[in-house]
Design a protein around this motif. Structure first.
Motif, mmCIF file in Angstrom:
data_model
loop_
_atom_site.group_PDB
_atom_site.id
_atom_site.type_symbol
_atom_site.label_atom_id
_atom_site.label_comp_id
_atom_site.label_asym_id
_atom_site.label_seq_id
_atom_site.Cartn_x
_atom_site.Cartn_y
_atom_site.Cartn_z
ATOM 1 N N LEU A 34 0.838 -1.193 0.000
ATOM 2 C CA LEU A 34 0.000 0.000 0.000
ATOM 3 C C LEU A 34 0.869 1.238 0.000
ATOM 4 O O LEU A 34 2.002 1.226 0.491
ATOM 5 C CB LEU A 34 -0.897 0.041 1.250
ATOM 6 N N TYR A 36 0.546 5.254 1.341
ATOM 7 C CA TYR A 36 -0.195 6.213 2.130
ATOM 8 C C TYR A 36 0.442 7.583 1.934
ATOM 9 O O TYR A 36 1.653 7.711 1.746
ATOM 10 C CB TYR A 36 -0.163 5.864 3.623
ATOM 11 N N GLU A 99 -2.578 -8.784 9.579
ATOM 12 C CA GLU A 99 -2.895 -7.619 8.760
ATOM 13 C C GLU A 99 -2.127 -6.381 9.193
ATOM 14 O O GLU A 99 -2.402 -5.306 8.700
ATOM 15 C CB GLU A 99 -4.407 -7.314 8.760
ATOM 16 N N GLY B 100 -7.073 -8.327 4.621
ATOM 17 C CA GLY B 100 -6.791 -7.420 3.513
ATOM 18 C C GLY B 100 -7.525 -6.104 3.635
ATOM 19 O O GLY B 100 -8.169 -5.824 4.626
ATOM 20 N N GLY B 101 -7.408 -5.282 2.651
ATOM 21 C CA GLY B 101 -8.103 -4.007 2.676
ATOM 22 C C GLY B 101 -7.326 -2.944 3.417
ATOM 23 O O GLY B 101 -6.606 -3.235 4.356
ATOM 24 N N GLU B 102 -7.515 -1.726 2.982
ATOM 25 C CA GLU B 102 -6.726 -0.645 3.559
ATOM 26 C C GLU B 102 -7.266 -0.249 4.922
ATOM 27 O O GLU B 102 -8.451 -0.388 5.216
ATOM 28 C CB GLU B 102 -6.732 0.562 2.623
ATOM 29 N N ALA B 103 -6.367 0.248 5.756
ATOM 30 C CA ALA B 103 -6.725 0.754 7.072
ATOM 31 C C ALA B 103 -6.875 2.270 7.002
ATOM 32 O O ALA B 103 -6.149 2.942 6.276
ATOM 33 C CB ALA B 103 -5.659 0.369 8.092
#
Lengths: 113, 114
Positions: A34, A36, A99, B100-103
């Motif tokens: 990801l 950010y 996660e 999964g998936g964004e925080a």
């Protein structure tokens, strides 16, 4: 030992040109990556992500590329805008883990008008 | 609320004092994380909750750090007998998916220990 490395502390580009931010990782168990974006005095804001089964993901002006063999990913911003000026963090998470995200130290991008 | 809310935004504590930092996640978000961000560094993982269960606390630096999420919503990070090296921004994040998936991050609490 840093598992996610952003080797450029800062980057300066002209408005309208392409910004390329780089990130390297060492943990081969990472499977989700990801980017950010963070403005001063605010929390990080999610920008774009990529799964390890892909090598490219695009969202408007933002594209993330993943090279698994090189353990390298990059974020391309085109065209760059002054409002893109911020600190960009690369982050990764491990398959089957909690996660949790492992972050790099960030790259400060300045887009000059 | 629309986003993750943290309070207080700023906290100054005398060395040895106990502090409590609060996080209100986005409603319905299953996962909640605490991170610590020192000056010039990226956020570092502290602990993770899935609903009320604390599934990973491997990042807590010492037994002076304690986190709870008793009803699976609001979470509190408590630091006992604060020390100068605890000075940092403490970030809370929540995410909808179990995997999964964004925080989504809150604005953080800046803790300064003097």
């Amino acid at each position: 030992d840093q598992q996610v490395k952003q080797n450029s502390p800062s980057l300066s580009v002209q408005e309208g040109r392409i910004s390329i931010l780089n990130c390297d990782y060492t943990n081969s168990m990472f499977d989700y990556f990801l980017w950010y974006k963070k403005y001063p005095a605010e929390g990080p804001t999610f920008l774009i992500s990529i799964s390890s089964i892909k090598d490219k993901n695009e969202d408007g002006r933002f594209t993330v590329f993943l090279n698994k063999s090189a353990k390298h990913l990059s974020l391309h911003i085109v065209p760059s805008q002054p409002g893109d000026s911020a600190v960009y963090f690369c982050a990764a998470s491990e398959a089957g883990g909690s996660e949790k995200l492992v972050f790099g130290k960030g790259t400060k991008l300045t887009v000059n008008p | 609320g629309a986003g993750v809310s943290q309070s207080p935004r700023y906290k100054v504590a005398k060395r040895g004092q106990d502090v409590a930092l609060r996080c209100d996640p986005i409603s319905g978000h299953v996962s909640l994380f605490w991170y610590q961000q020192a000056l010039g560094q990226g956020p570092e993982f502290l602990t993770y909750f899935q609903n009320e269960a604390q599934l990973d606390k491997s990042g807590l630096p010492s037994d002076r750090f304690f986190a709870e999420r008793p009803e699976g919503s609001v979470s509190t990070l408590k630091i006992q007998r604060t020390q100068q090296e605890d000075s940092a921004v403490y970030l809370c994040a929540s995410s909808l998916k179990r995997t999964g998936g964004e925080a989504f991050f809150g604005q953080g609490t800046r803790l300064t220990v003097v």
